[in-house]
Design an enzyme around this catalytic site. Structure first.
Site, PDB file in Angstrom:
ATOM      1  N   HIS A 253       0.918  -1.305  -0.005  1.00 26.09           N
ATOM      2  CA  HIS A 253       0.095  -0.014  -0.052  1.00 26.09           C
ATOM      3  C   HIS A 253       0.983   1.324  -0.053  1.00 26.09           C
ATOM      4  O   HIS A 253       0.614   2.475   0.616  1.00 26.09           O
ATOM      5  CB  HIS A 253      -0.927   0.091   1.072  1.00 26.09           C
ATOM      6  CG  HIS A 253      -1.907  -1.020   1.271  1.00 26.09           C
ATOM      7  ND1 HIS A 253      -3.100  -1.044   0.292  1.00 26.09           N
ATOM      8  CD2 HIS A 253      -2.023  -2.355   1.926  1.00 26.09           C
ATOM      9  CE1 HIS A 253      -3.874  -2.184   0.545  1.00 26.09           C
ATOM     10  NE2 HIS A 253      -2.919  -2.966   1.585  1.00 26.09           N
TER      11      HIS A 253
ATOM     12  N   ASN B 161     -10.205  -3.353   1.962  1.00 31.89           N
ATOM     13  CA  ASN B 161      -9.750  -3.431   0.517  1.00 31.89           C
ATOM     14  C   ASN B 161     -10.876  -3.114  -0.321  1.00 31.89           C
ATOM     15  O   ASN B 161     -12.116  -2.979   0.221  1.00 31.89           O
ATOM     16  CB  ASN B 161      -8.947  -4.638   0.165  1.00 31.89           C
ATOM     17  CG  ASN B 161      -7.611  -4.728   0.829  1.00 31.89           C
ATOM     18  OD1 ASN B 161      -7.084  -3.799   0.960  1.00 31.89           O
ATOM     19  ND2 ASN B 161      -7.285  -6.183   1.154  1.00 31.89           N
TER      20      ASN B 161
ATOM     21  N   HIS C 105      -4.471   1.225  11.791  1.00 31.66           N
ATOM     22  CA  HIS C 105      -4.301  -0.171  12.786  1.00 31.66           C
ATOM     23  C   HIS C 105      -5.730  -0.789  13.016  1.00 31.66           C
ATOM     24  O   HIS C 105      -6.439  -0.034  13.534  1.00 31.66           O
ATOM     25  CB  HIS C 105      -3.654   0.256  13.761  1.00 31.66           C
ATOM     26  CG  HIS C 105      -3.216  -0.826  15.103  1.00 31.66           C
ATOM     27  ND1 HIS C 105      -3.234  -2.114  14.497  1.00 31.66           N
ATOM     28  CD2 HIS C 105      -3.378  -0.966  16.170  1.00 31.66           C
ATOM     29  CE1 HIS C 105      -3.101  -2.957  15.665  1.00 31.66           C
ATOM     30  NE2 HIS C 105      -3.291  -2.273  16.809  1.00 31.66           N
TER      31      HIS C 105
END
Length: 655
Positions: free
Chosen positions: A130, A202, A394
């Protein structure tokens, strides 16, 4: 949403500005600065220019989450004169301090050393995956219908929460192209009143692996070959296909990647998924299992392969430019956040589908997606590095009412994200960077470390204490504490195994294939043929065909024909799942908001007609661009029309 909504009002104001010829020059998004420059170099000292109307920075909260009330300009450079990092004004920055005009540079040149030293350390390690991203600020508005399943305050009725969203490709480096065939990241940071919640997902609802211990393997396989560092940002090479054909739990995600989903038309027309199953808990302590979905209001659209190649060559920044230009033009992208809900049973399955297996979906036909809020992106970052590059997500950033499950991929991510930030962002205080700061009060007893910017008080950063009056105190459920759901943990032996339900690697890929329309199937066949054709080793191609034979015989036969190889038979009986129409991108009608419309004209064009078409396009919520053989203006006088793109630059602006 009503017309009185401030988001719509802001969009209308931008559209009116464009229509009146103000704002972005001649109505074209992408103007680099808020004011047009002069031909001559400016010499009169002036204060720094403000940001453009479409830009904003992080909220001005302290490192410990306290609102400061400061203007965002307080975070930016100030003063009309060039200074050192310590504020001393400089009279020259073009010449090193030397012993005479032709002499050696002197070691005492503190300005040279400061300037070069900072330059040498401008870059931080890019993300392993990413790395290439684009981001925007926005707001999330809850519908208020999720209270039955979660006590999370940001999902309560009437709640509005600031957000920062980062989109990304997975495989490529920061300098790679946007329109490669790849999975895209869709990560959202919610700055809630109860702390930061990160939904890190995603654009594909499944993943290549079922257990996080395999994550280094899939990334090493998909990244460029370590000897030549090629190919960049591609899965069309031997190591990727070697891994996914041997480790067949990757089959489902690979098929999605080979479909049109692997090349989104725009971040604005891309779905997002939380991938994992999460656990929500309501005010009564009742838990529900859920999967998160982002549904774009503009619908789900993709580029075809040929368009992607043209865009990568003409404008490798196609997706990030599209996102930024749309926001600058007032065509604010929107997504609805939805959830699929499932009973939190000991088996953690639904209709025979293991909810802890991240390579499986639950078809929307048997578990409808329930919309629970609206995300609107309405401002571009003011600095890419400070915001888009330094933002740290996170999956363990949770708030009361949202918890994790035992999904073995999710469990590993709970460790990996923090570990990554320690290296990328220079230590444990990465949460104090402005873009990462929570908007909730922080009293964490964590002290010191690299890049500590909070100035802590007190003498007792430990519990229990009496020297600081006992502060900080622990909270209870009635005072907003985050309390893990007391889910039972089965007594068992320690094993390195997966449940038997994880062994089915082909029935859902077959369902995906059967759900595609004929043109979508042709695109998948072409993608597999191209990717496998780029592999050198014949054995890998043959192994891939065996995997395809276990999905569908026609798919296998067509790819085999393209590779000039025989098509093998399936190794077992093919599954017979019901197709899921929700998996196809075709067959629906979507709004045209934010589309870029090219108006082709030349010296002989009807300029009044061009103006009328431009006005109509603006009125429909789209962005008109006048395209001509050459730049400059068409016509003369007050009726002259500014050319916004030449034919050479317009290839990437497909509707």
């Amino acid at each position: 949403m009503t017309d009185q909504n401030p988001i719509k009002a802001a969009a209308k104001k931008i559209a009116d500005t464009l229509r009146d010829g103000g704002g972005p020059q001649d109505g074209v998004p992408g103007k680099p600065a808020p004011a047009s420059p002069t031909v001559e170099e400016p010499t009169a000292p002036t204060e720094p220019l403000p940001p453009k109307a479409d830009q904003q920075g992080p909220e001005t909260v302290s490192p410990t989450g306290q609102p400061t009330g400061a203007e965002q300009a307080r975070m930016a450079q100030s003063g009309a004169y060039l200074t050192t990092a310590q504020g001393a004004r400089l009279y020259d920055t073009d010449h090193s301090l030397k012993a005479g005009p032709r002499g050696p540079v002197l070691l005492q040149d503190h300005h040279l050393r400061e300037k070069i030293t900072h330059f040498d350390h401008e870059r931080i390690p890019e993300r392993v995956v990413h790395a290439r991203g684009a981001a925007a600020h926005g707001v999330f508005q809850a519908y208020g219908n999720a209270a039955e399943v979660t006590k999370a305050a940001f999902l309560a009725e009437g709640a509005e929460t600031p957000v920062f969203v980062r989109f990304s490709t997975v495989l490529g480096s920061r300098g790679s192209a946007d329109t490669v065939r790849d999975t895209r990241g869709f990560a959202t940071k919610f700055y809630t009143e109860e702390g930061v919640f990160d939904l890190v997902g995603n654009n594909i609802p499944v993943f290549f692996i079922q257990d996080a211990i395999k994550f280094p393997d899939i990334v090493h396989a998909a990244k460029p070959h370590p000897d030549r560092e090629i190919p960049q940002a591609q899965s069309a090479h031997d190591t990727f296909w070697d891994f996914v054909t041997l480790h067949t739990e990757a089959t489902h995600h690979t098929l999605w990647n080979m479909s049109d989903r692997g090349i989104p038309r725009s971040y604005r027309t891309m779905e997002g998924f939380g991938v994992h199953t999460f656990r929500l808990v309501n005010a009564e302590g009742v838990s529900t299992l859920v999967k998160f979905h982002w549904k774009p209001k503009l619908g789900v659209h993709s580029l075809v392969w040929e368009e992607a190649q043209i865009a990568a060559g003409v404008d490798p920044d196609f997706h990030r430019r599209d996102l930024a230009d749309a926001i600058e033009a007032g065509a604010f992208p929107q997504w609805e956040l939805g959830i699929q809900t499932f009973p939190d049973t000991p088996e953690q399955t639904f209709e025979g589908i293991d909810l802890l297996d991240p390579t499986k979906i639950v078809p929307e036909e048997i578990a409808p997606v329930q919309p629970i809020g609206l995300l609107t992106l309405n401002a571009n970052p003011s600095n890419y590095f400070a915001e888009t590059e330094q933002v740290a997500f996170h999956v363990g950033h949770l708030v009361p009412g949202i918890d994790v499950t035992n999904d073995p991929l999710l469990q590993g991510r709970l460790f990996s994200y923090v570990d990554t930030q320690l290296t990328r962002l220079g230590g444990p205080n990465f949460g104090q960077l402005p873009i990462n700061r929570t908007h909730a009060p922080v009293n964490d007893m964590l002290r010191d470390g690299m890049h500590q910017t909070a100035v802590h008080r007190g003498v007792a950063p430990y519990r229990p204490n009496s020297l600081d009056g006992g502060c900080p105190f622990v909270a209870g459920a009635d005072t907003g504490a985050f309390i893990e759901v007391p889910a039972p943990v089965a007594a068992s032996r320690k094993v390195r195994e997966a449940p038997a339900s994880f062994d089915d690697h082909f029935s859902q890929p077959r369902q995906f294939w059967l759900s595609m329309t004929p043109p979508e199937r042709e695109h998948i066949i072409a993608a597999y043929t191209f990717e496998l054709g780029k592999c050198y080793e014949q054995s890998i191609k043959e192994r891939a065909l065996q995997v395809l034979a276990n999905i569908d015989s026609h798919l296998c036969e067509q790819v085999a024909a393209g590779l000039g190889l025989p098509a093998p038979a399936a190794t077992g009986r093919l599954a017979d799942p019901e197709p899921s129409p929700a998996l196809s991108q075709l067959g629906q009608i979507w709004p045209s908001d934010g589309r870029i419309i090219g108006i082709v004209a030349d010296a002989g064009a009807d300029l009044d007609g061009v103006a009328s078409v431009r006005e109509a396009v603006l009125g429909a919520g789209m962005v008109p661009l006048v395209i001509a053989p050459a730049g400059g203006k068409i016509g003369g006088g007050d009726g002259a029309v500014t050319v916004q793109r030449t034919a050479a630059h317009a290839k990437c602006f497909a509707p």
